[in-house]
Design a protein around this motif. Structure first.
Motif, PDB file in Angstrom:
ATOM      1  N   ILE A 121      43.056  36.175  35.364  1.00 33.44           N
ATOM      2  CA  ILE A 121      42.983  37.348  36.243  1.00 33.44           C
ATOM      3  C   ILE A 121      42.492  36.902  37.611  1.00 33.44           C
ATOM      4  O   ILE A 121      43.092  37.204  38.618  1.00 33.44           O
ATOM      5  CB  ILE A 121      42.048  38.418  35.643  1.00 33.44           C
ATOM      6  CG1 ILE A 121      42.708  39.026  34.410  1.00 33.44           C
ATOM      7  CG2 ILE A 121      41.765  39.512  36.666  1.00 33.44           C
ATOM      8  CD1 ILE A 121      41.834  39.984  33.641  1.00 33.44           C
ATOM      9  N   ASP A 122      41.423  36.152  37.641  1.00 27.59           N
ATOM     10  CA  ASP A 122      40.952  35.570  38.895  1.00 27.59           C
ATOM     11  C   ASP A 122      39.779  34.658  38.612  1.00 27.59           C
ATOM     12  O   ASP A 122      39.036  34.879  37.665  1.00 27.59           O
ATOM     13  CB  ASP A 122      40.522  36.665  39.880  1.00 27.59           C
ATOM     14  CG  ASP A 122      40.869  36.254  41.307  1.00 27.59           C
ATOM     15  OD1 ASP A 122      41.011  35.035  41.547  1.00 27.59           O
ATOM     16  OD2 ASP A 122      41.007  37.152  42.146  1.00 27.59           O
TER      17      ASP A 122
ATOM     18  N   GLN B 276      37.368  34.242  40.720  1.00 29.67           N
ATOM     19  CA  GLN B 276      36.218  35.004  41.184  1.00 29.67           C
ATOM     20  C   GLN B 276      36.738  36.211  41.926  1.00 29.67           C
ATOM     21  O   GLN B 276      37.932  36.475  41.911  1.00 29.67           O
ATOM     22  CB  GLN B 276      35.333  34.127  42.084  1.00 29.67           C
ATOM     23  CG  GLN B 276      36.105  33.463  43.210  1.00 29.67           C
ATOM     24  CD  GLN B 276      35.314  32.320  43.806  1.00 29.67           C
ATOM     25  OE1 GLN B 276      34.274  31.970  43.320  1.00 29.67           O
ATOM     26  NE2 GLN B 276      35.822  31.742  44.883  1.00 29.67           N
ATOM     27  N   GLY B 277      35.870  36.926  42.549  1.00 27.13           N
ATOM     28  CA  GLY B 277      36.339  38.069  43.308  1.00 27.13           C
ATOM     29  C   GLY B 277      36.260  39.354  42.515  1.00 27.13           C
ATOM     30  O   GLY B 277      35.742  39.398  41.408  1.00 27.13           O
ATOM     31  N   VAL B 278      36.783  40.382  43.150  1.00 22.78           N
ATOM     32  CA  VAL B 278      36.619  41.729  42.616  1.00 22.78           C
ATOM     33  C   VAL B 278      37.235  41.874  41.230  1.00 22.78           C
ATOM     34  O   VAL B 278      36.616  42.405  40.319  1.00 22.78           O
ATOM     35  CB  VAL B 278      37.234  42.758  43.580  1.00 22.78           C
ATOM     36  CG1 VAL B 278      37.305  44.115  42.920  1.00 22.78           C
ATOM     37  CG2 VAL B 278      36.403  42.822  44.843  1.00 22.78           C
ATOM     38  N   LEU B 279      38.458  41.385  41.082  1.00 21.90           N
ATOM     39  CA  LEU B 279      39.130  41.569  39.794  1.00 21.90           C
ATOM     40  C   LEU B 279      38.380  40.832  38.697  1.00 21.90           C
ATOM     41  O   LEU B 279      38.237  41.328  37.585  1.00 21.90           O
ATOM     42  CB  LEU B 279      40.576  41.095  39.867  1.00 21.90           C
ATOM     43  CG  LEU B 279      41.472  41.925  40.786  1.00 21.90           C
ATOM     44  CD1 LEU B 279      42.915  41.485  40.662  1.00 21.90           C
ATOM     45  CD2 LEU B 279      41.358  43.400  40.458  1.00 21.90           C
TER      46      LEU B 279
ATOM     47  N   GLU C 224      35.247  40.184  38.689  1.00 20.42           N
ATOM     48  CA  GLU C 224      34.020  40.953  38.469  1.00 20.42           C
ATOM     49  C   GLU C 224      34.308  42.160  37.575  1.00 20.42           C
ATOM     50  O   GLU C 224      33.600  42.416  36.587  1.00 20.42           O
ATOM     51  CB  GLU C 224      33.476  41.399  39.842  1.00 20.42           C
ATOM     52  CG  GLU C 224      32.339  42.410  39.790  1.00 20.42           C
ATOM     53  CD  GLU C 224      31.054  41.805  39.276  1.00 20.42           C
ATOM     54  OE1 GLU C 224      30.952  40.572  39.311  1.00 20.42           O
ATOM     55  OE2 GLU C 224      30.186  42.576  38.811  1.00 20.42           O
ATOM     56  N   ALA C 225      35.397  42.878  37.904  1.00 20.34           N
ATOM     57  CA  ALA C 225      35.770  44.041  37.100  1.00 20.34           C
ATOM     58  C   ALA C 225      36.068  43.609  35.674  1.00 20.34           C
ATOM     59  O   ALA C 225      35.646  44.248  34.698  1.00 20.34           O
ATOM     60  CB  ALA C 225      36.981  44.737  37.712  1.00 20.34           C
TER      61      ALA C 225
ATOM     62  N   LEU D 262      34.247  44.788  32.256  1.00 20.37           N
ATOM     63  CA  LEU D 262      34.992  45.395  31.141  1.00 20.37           C
ATOM     64  C   LEU D 262      34.785  44.591  29.863  1.00 20.37           C
ATOM     65  O   LEU D 262      34.662  45.151  28.780  1.00 20.37           O
ATOM     66  CB  LEU D 262      36.477  45.496  31.481  1.00 20.37           C
ATOM     67  CG  LEU D 262      36.802  46.558  32.548  1.00 20.37           C
ATOM     68  CD1 LEU D 262      38.255  46.479  32.967  1.00 20.37           C
ATOM     69  CD2 LEU D 262      36.497  47.955  32.017  1.00 20.37           C
TER      70      LEU D 262
ATOM     71  N   ALA E  77      41.293  48.865  28.880  1.00 23.46           N
ATOM     72  CA  ALA E  77      41.299  48.784  30.341  1.00 23.46           C
ATOM     73  C   ALA E  77      41.420  47.336  30.794  1.00 23.46           C
ATOM     74  O   ALA E  77      42.145  47.018  31.747  1.00 23.46           O
ATOM     75  CB  ALA E  77      40.031  49.408  30.907  1.00 23.46           C
TER      76      ALA E  77
ATOM     77  N   ARG F 269      44.881  46.263  30.365  1.00 22.92           N
ATOM     78  CA  ARG F 269      45.706  46.852  31.420  1.00 22.92           C
ATOM     79  C   ARG F 269      45.535  46.053  32.715  1.00 22.92           C
ATOM     80  O   ARG F 269      46.498  45.781  33.422  1.00 22.92           O
ATOM     81  CB  ARG F 269      45.291  48.313  31.610  1.00 22.92           C
ATOM     82  CG  ARG F 269      46.099  49.061  32.649  1.00 22.92           C
ATOM     83  CD  ARG F 269      47.530  49.227  32.171  1.00 22.92           C
ATOM     84  NE  ARG F 269      48.353  49.922  33.147  1.00 22.92           N
ATOM     85  CZ  ARG F 269      48.831  51.152  32.972  1.00 22.92           C
ATOM     86  NH1 ARG F 269      48.601  51.792  31.856  1.00 22.92           N
ATOM     87  NH2 ARG F 269      49.564  51.716  33.900  1.00 22.92           N
ATOM     88  N   LEU F 270      44.297  45.682  32.988  1.00 23.72           N
ATOM     89  CA  LEU F 270      44.011  44.900  34.193  1.00 23.72           C
ATOM     90  C   LEU F 270      44.792  43.591  34.147  1.00 23.72           C
ATOM     91  O   LEU F 270      45.417  43.181  35.129  1.00 23.72           O
ATOM     92  CB  LEU F 270      42.508  44.637  34.280  1.00 23.72           C
ATOM     93  CG  LEU F 270      42.047  43.746  35.425  1.00 23.72           C
ATOM     94  CD1 LEU F 270      42.461  44.333  36.762  1.00 23.72           C
ATOM     95  CD2 LEU F 270      40.537  43.547  35.388  1.00 23.72           C
TER      96      LEU F 270
ATOM     97  N   GLU G 186      48.466  44.414  34.684  1.00 26.27           N
ATOM     98  CA  GLU G 186      48.744  44.776  36.078  1.00 26.27           C
ATOM     99  C   GLU G 186      48.653  43.543  36.967  1.00 26.27           C
ATOM    100  O   GLU G 186      49.412  43.394  37.919  1.00 26.27           O
ATOM    101  CB  GLU G 186      47.748  45.842  36.560  1.00 26.27           C
ATOM    102  CG  GLU G 186      47.956  47.219  35.947  1.00 26.27           C
ATOM    103  CD  GLU G 186      49.283  47.856  36.328  1.00 26.27           C
ATOM    104  OE1 GLU G 186      49.943  47.354  37.263  1.00 26.27           O
ATOM    105  OE2 GLU G 186      49.674  48.839  35.669  1.00 26.27           O
ATOM    106  N   HIS G 187      47.712  42.697  36.650  1.00 30.58           N
ATOM    107  CA  HIS G 187      47.537  41.493  37.435  1.00 30.58           C
ATOM    108  C   HIS G 187      48.765  40.595  37.305  1.00 30.58           C
ATOM    109  O   HIS G 187      49.296  40.087  38.293  1.00 30.58           O
ATOM    110  CB  HIS G 187      46.285  40.755  36.978  1.00 30.58           C
ATOM    111  CG  HIS G 187      46.073  39.495  37.729  1.00 30.58           C
ATOM    112  ND1 HIS G 187      46.474  38.280  37.258  1.00 30.58           N
ATOM    113  CD2 HIS G 187      45.558  39.278  38.958  1.00 30.58           C
ATOM    114  CE1 HIS G 187      46.206  37.357  38.162  1.00 30.58           C
ATOM    115  NE2 HIS G 187      45.641  37.945  39.205  1.00 30.58           N
TER     116      HIS G 187
ATOM    117  N   ALA H 170      51.502  42.073  39.288  1.00 33.55           N
ATOM    118  CA  ALA H 170      51.314  41.855  40.722  1.00 33.55           C
ATOM    119  C   ALA H 170      51.680  40.429  41.093  1.00 33.55           C
ATOM    120  O   ALA H 170      52.286  40.168  42.136  1.00 33.55           O
ATOM    121  CB  ALA H 170      49.869  42.147  41.112  1.00 33.55           C
TER     122      ALA H 170
END
Lengths: 375, 882
Positions: A328-329, A331-334, A336-337, A341, A358, A361-362, A365-366, A369
């Protein structure tokens, strides 16, 4: 040698309400088409008539379309006689379906709505046991024992109900004595109600439904070709394949995404996928990425290849690994989210499950994207 | 990043080549008048880097000098990371680009890409470069009129900054992917929920679909029920009709009706007979009862007569008996009255005796009291005599306590005066030798020795010798007068009291005191001898005693026989009590016998009455019975009764027979049954007609309803409703999950931006404080200055004055540049006609800040205000070379 086809439980007009629209229409149509297939099989095997042992229709009032379609398909096979018996799904209530059918049926279709001997051929008499109610506590075939037929005539029984209690703990209704054929001096007792084929004794059998209609039923999608030789000789009973769709149910336990390969291969090897109705339950514990991949593979692949895929992922759990989160990442916002979760998902109960959903889903969605970004 | 040299040709106003060279590492000033082309130089620099050489947008076309079909060309020599590069870009005609570095040479798109990677900007879009593509340098090279715009950095610039920030704080928003994901989640969520969390679109549709499916199911179910009801009714009505028809054709029912009719006739006849017999029987019963009553009445009358005779005899006997009782009562009453008289006499005598005993005792008591009183009076006489003696002494000695005190005072005064006199006087001392001549002192012959204070003139006459006068000094005269006065006063008092000298007076005073004490004692004794005497009716005091006894003879001193007197009184008391008791008892007996007499008299009257009544009754009974016997004898009555009884028995037999005949034949019941039977038959006819009609209607209904397939539809509708419900629940769950995802990302974003903005805030803070002490600046997530806090008050950055906004915009860029430098990214600051709105103080502060910044990075200031920068001595000044 006298030959006839024994079939039952057509249940025409069954709604298949849980299936998606296209599958529902196809499954409903296949039931009607079974009439044509039965007619063809009867002709192939030189059968003179077709005994339908109850539940011709799915309900006592199937509606005009189904009613007309059934009659017209049987009437188009004018060289065959169709003897129809009211079963528990379509009991013969006065002024109901069967009154209409008796009034409007073509000549080659006989509604056996009365418990009286019916002359079939010159020396063959049919003893029908029609049901007038969904449930009766008495044995509808009891009258067979004392039924009067001309001396020397051969007797066939036609009934709908259970020999034994099918369900667990349910009160047995419409129960038929297992030795009725012997007690009533029948050459053959054609039974309906049980959707799978099952032979009770040498002269008594369930044929099963000609077109499978639910998961978890073995030996369905057939009719029986019954051949009667000289009196006293046991009939020859041969299953004849009729059904179009095959219904299978299976649980695949996965411990890695690749574990999906084997069952998928086995599935396509066994049958024509487009005529398959499958209920697949996935179980096991995968990484988040694997679970998403597995799901995608099934939803985007198998689901479109088969007629209807009833997929359950409830028991396929995901354990989000650091790798999943790193995807997903870093670091960064995603990230962190995702971490939040993941922590939430560790909690028991509904909230945990939701957090897991969730997170998945993240992840999805990632990925999406990323694909769009790459494109 | 350093710009070293810029050459422009065919670019806007510059047709001929123009060169600006000699840019230094620090602050560079290009001060030229307006219209010289400073801004064009900056535009050319930006074009050379950021615009694609092959672009043909309107803007690129506007680079051409007006009306010329020439190729605008820009060449820049610059340094990045210590390496010198030369870029030459030609636009529109034969567009080309070349980038020459220390070790490499790039052409065309390759050169463009190399430039982008060197300077950190993005490929320009089809419409030319924009804020998003230019990157950080685009932000830092500020064109004329742009410096005061407090905009957010473009995407590329922001990303560059964010990357830098990420390097510093280790957190970043995640860039484009994050935006894409957030947008995707938000987009997905809008399919389910509105901004306020209400279901919308897919979720709303699914929920509505579920509602509709549920409704459709209910309707189908109702339809099915209706259909089944019709079938049920049909079946019931058919059965009913079968029963009606069967009942109508029933022969037995007709026979039953006929039998009922016959029975009814018979029953009516029997009932009539029964009624007649009943009447006859009742009459016979009446006759018999009357005869019986007569016989019974005769017997009763006889019995009553007998009873009356007995009562009469009893009354007589009682009256006789009572005569004796009455006379006995009379004699008893008389004797008791006499006894009472005697008892009363005895009582009077006893009372008299007791009175005389009491009187004797009282007399004895008085005598004793008188004797005692006279004895006291005698003693009082003796005491009064003694008192007289003492009073005489007191009278004789006139010196009481007051006078004694006065005497003492006067005596002391004499002594005092004397000693005063003698103190001042000469002392005359005479000692005579034996045989001396006579000496006369003041004429008086001296015997023995003399020693005298000569308070007065004194003369000594010695016979034979002569006269010697001793005169005291005049000073002693006053004391002598006082002594004389005192002696006179004392003498007068002694004379008044009748005493010769002081000591006699003092003895008299002592006698008086003793007499007074004795007098007091005697008076006390006198009072003691005269107390109040209740026995004689005397008050206290001697006069009362004397007066009380004045007229009384003193009784002879004789002993009274007290004991005999007391015994006599007690005996008289006892006698009196006994006499009283005897009188009460006699009275009681007399009253008792009087009452008894009265009762006996009343009883006599009553008994006489009873006797009369009994007699009258007996007479009436006797006469009545006689009269009845004359009318019908006892035998006649007995015969009549016998005959009536026989008639009754006959009537009873006849009635029983009639009852038996009518038994089980109640005409009312039979009539009712017959009526019911006929009515039932009629109703069967009616029902048959009605049922035929109903059946036809129901059959039609069943056909119509059945054709629609209600059962199949109900089942399909149920499954559809289940599916729709499941679907709606699934979507609702998905919405909840999306919501959770969004909330989580929002939280993470807020957290991250707070963290990554910190370095910018920190870097810009010192600049802001120099410009606006006490102020601090906050940034939005898009890195745009958002709020200025001054003295605790927050102001939106957009609300600040244009000048302040520009200054903040410049300082913010400076902070960004610092950040980039700190991470080794290329950075330089170019300002074109900036700070035009700054006042003198602010301008000076800003130039100071820029000058300091120039020590870290290249700063190029293009300005038309030559004088304004005159004080900036550290700057390299450049000019446009044509």
């Amino acid at each position: 040698m006298t030959r006839f086809i024994h079939t039952s439980d057509w249940q025409l007009g069954k709604p298949f309400g849980k299936a998606p629209d296209d599958a529902r229409i196809a499954l409903q149509e296949a039931r009607l088409d079974a009439i044509g297939t039965l007619a063809a099989a009867a002709r192939t095997h030189g059968a003179a008539f077709v005994l339908v042992a109850g539940d011709v229709f799915d309900s006592a009032e199937p509606g005009d379309r189904v009613f007309r379609q059934a009659l017209s398909r049987m009437s188009s096979a004018a060289d065959l006689r169709w003897i129809l018996l009211p079963g528990n799904h379509d009991p013969a209530r006065p002024d109901g379906l069967w009154s209409r059918l008796a009034a409007e049926a073509p000549q080659n279709v006989v509604a056996a709505t009365e418990p009286t001997p019916l002359a079939l051929l010159s020396d063959f008499y049919l003893l029908p046991a029609p049901l007038a109610f969904k449930r009766t506590v008495h044995d509808p075939t009891a009258w067979f024992d004392t039924a009067e037929t001309p001396p020397g005539a051969r007797r066939l029984g036609l009934a709908h109900g259970s020999i034994q209690d099918f369900g667990v703990g349910e009160t047995a209704t419409n129960q038929i004595a297992p030795d009725r054929a012997r007690r009533a001096g029948l050459d053959y007792l054609a039974l309906g109600d049980w959707h799978s084929r099952r032979q009770i004794d040498a002269r008594t059998a369930y044929c099963g439904t000609p077109e499978p209609d639910d998961f978890g039923r073995e030996a369905s999608g057939e009719a029986l070709l019954v051949e009667l030789a000289s009196p006293g000789e046991a009939p020859r009973i041969t299953p004849v394949p009729i059904g179009r769709y095959q219904w299978i149910t299976d649980t695949w336990t996965l411990s890695a995404a690749a574990d999906l390969d084997a069952p998928l291969a086995a599935l396509s090897a066994g049958q024509d996928l487009k005529h398959l109705v499958a209920r697949i339950k996935l179980a096991g514990l995968l990484t988040l990425g694997e679970r998403v991949a597995v799901r995608e593979r099934l939803e985007a692949g198998l689901a479109h290849e088969v007629r209807w895929l009833d997929l359950s992922l409830t028991d396929l759990f995901a354990r989000p690994t650091d790798n999943d989160l790193a995807e997903i990442d870093a670091q960064g916002v995603l990230r962190e989210a995702a971490e939040r979760l993941r922590a939430l998902a560790g909690e028991p109960g509904e909230q945990g499950l939701r957090a897991m959903a969730a997170l998945e889903r993240l992840y999805v969605e990632h990925q999406r994207a990323q694909r769009i970004g790459a494109a | 990043m350093l710009i070293r040299e810029v050459t422009i040709e065919n670019f806007r106003k510059f047709r001929a080549p123009v060169r600006v060279a000699g840019f230094s590492r620090g602050l560079n000033l290009v001060c030229e008048a307006n219209e010289t082309g400073k801004s064009t130089v900056l535009e050319a620099v930006r074009a050379a880097f950021f615009e694609r050489h092959g672009a043909k947008s309107e803007r690129i076309k506007s680079f051409r000098p007006h009306g010329d079909e020439v190729a605008p060309t820009v060449t820049i020599v610059f340094e990045v990371a210590g390496e010198t590069w030369t870029v030459t870009k030609q636009f529109l005609q034969h567009p080309s680009v070349s980038l020459i570095g220390p070790t490499s040479r790039h052409q065309s798109d390759e050169a463009e890409e190399k430039l982008q990677s060197l300077l950190g900007f993005a490929r320009a879009g089809n419409r030319g470069a924009d804020d998003d593509s230019r990157g950080a340098l685009g932000l830092l090279w500020v064109e004329q009129g742009q410096s005061f715009i407090l905009g957010a950095p473009g995407q590329t610039a922001r990303r560059t900054l964010e990357d830098v920030l990420a390097g510093e704080v280790g957190a970043v928003t995640g860039g484009r992917r994050t935006v894409a994901v957030v947008q995707a989640v938000e987009r997905a969520l809008t399919e389910f929920l509105t901004a306020t969390g209400k279901p919308t679109r897919r979720l709303l549709e699914a929920q509505q679909a579920a509602g509709h499916a549920e409704q459709a199911f209910n309707e189908a179910q109702a339809e099915l029920r209706q259909f089944e009801e019709v079938l049920g009714q049909l079946e019931a009505k058919r059965g009913e009709l079968r029963r009606v028809v069967r009942d109508l054709g029933d022969a037995e029912a007709t026979e039953q009706a006929n039998a009922l009719r016959a029975d009814l006739d018979r029953a009516r006849l029997a009932a009539e007979r029964l009624q007649n017999n009943q009447l006859l029987f009742e009459r016979a019963v009446g006759e018999r009862a009357r005869a019986q009553t007569q016989v019974e009445t005769r017997v009763e009358e006889r019995a009553r007569l007998e009873l009356a005779a007995i009562s009469l005899a009893q009354a007589q006997a009682k009256a006789d008996e009572h005569g004796q009782v009455l006379s006995a009562a009379k004699s008893a009453e008389t004797s008791h009255a006499q006894a009472l008289e005697q008892a009363r006499k005895a009582l009077t005598q006893a009372e008299t005796a007791r009175e005389s005993a009491v009187r004797a005792q009282l007399a004895a008591d008085r005598t004793r009291a008188l004797q005692a009183a006279f004895a006291r009076l005698d003693r009082c006489k003796a005491i009064t005599d003694a008192l007289v003696v003492q009073e005489a002494i007191i009278k004789a000695e006139a010196i009481d306590a007051g006078r004694l005190e006065r005497l003492d005072q006067l005596d002391r005064a004499v002594l005092d005066a004397r000693s005063a006199c003698e103190a001042g006087a000469a002392v005359v001392e005479v000692r005579l030798e034996p045989g001396a001549a006579e000496v006369r002192v003041d004429g008086e012959l001296l015997r023995g020795d003399l020693r005298r204070a000569a308070a007065h003139p004194l003369s000594l006459v010695i016979d034979g010798v002569g006269r010697i006068d001793v005169t005291p000094p005049a000073t002693g005269e006053a004391a002598a007068v006082r002594l004389r006065t005192a002696e006179q006063d004392l003498g007068a008092l002694l004379a008044q009291l009748g005493y010769g000298d002081v000591s006699a007076a003092r003895a008299g005073a002592r006698r008086r005191r003793e007499a007074e004490a004795e007098h007091k004692t005697l008076e006390g004794r006198l009072t003691g001898e005269c107390p109040a005497d209740s026995a004689l009716g005397l008050a206290a005091g001697l006069p009362a005693l004397r007066a009380g006894l004045a007229d009384v003879t003193r009784p002879a001193p004789k002993e009274a026989d007290d004991a005999a007197l007391k015994a006599g009184a007690l005996a008289a008391d006892a006698d009196l009590q006994a006499a009283r008791a005897a009188e009460k008892a006699a009275l009681g007996r007399r009253d008792g016998s009087a009452e008894a007499l009265q009762a006996a008299q009343l009883a006599e009257v009553r008994l006489a009455g009873l006797l009369d009544a009994a007699k009258t009754h007996h007479d009436r009974m006797t006469s009545e019975l006689t009269a009845a016997e004359q009318q019908a004898s006892d035998e006649a009555l007995g015969e009549a009764l016998r005959q009536a009884s026989a008639a009754e028995a006959l009537a009873n037999d006849a009635l029983t027979a009639a009852q038996r005949a009518a038994e089980g034949l109640d005409p009312t019941v039979l009539a009712r049954r017959l009526e019911t039977t006929e009515r039932r038959r009629q109703s069967l006819f009616d029902a048959q007609l009605e049922l035929a009609q109903t059946l036809a209607r129901l059959e039609e209904q069943a056909k119509t309803l059945g054709a629609a397939g209600p059962a199949a539809r109900a089942q399909a509708a149920q499954e559809a409703a289940d599916l729709a419900r499941t679907n709606a629940a699934r979507l609702a769950e998905e919405a909840v999950v999306l919501q959770l995802l969004k909330t989580t990302i929002d939280t993470a974003q807020a957290e991250a931006s707070r963290r990554y903005l910190a370095p910018i805030t920190e870097r810009v803070a010192p600049y802001i404080r120099r410009l606006l002490p006490t102020a601090s600046l906050a940034f939005g997530e898009d890195l745009r200055p958002s709020r200025l806090t001054r003295g605790g008050l927050e102001e939106a950055a957009d609300d600040l004055s244009k000048g302040t906004q520009e200054q903040i915009a410049v300082l913010t860029r400076l902070a960004f540049a610092d950040l980039l430098l700190a991470r080794g990214k290329p950075a330089s600051l170019v300002l074109d006609d900036a700070l035009v709105f700054a006042d003198d103080d602010r301008f000076e502060t800003m130039t100071e800040i820029l000058t300091e910044a120039a020590s870290r990075m290249q700063v190029i200031v293009l300005s038309c205000r030559t004088s304004a920068y005159r004080h900036v001595v550290e700057a390299t000044r450049l000019t446009l070379e044509r």
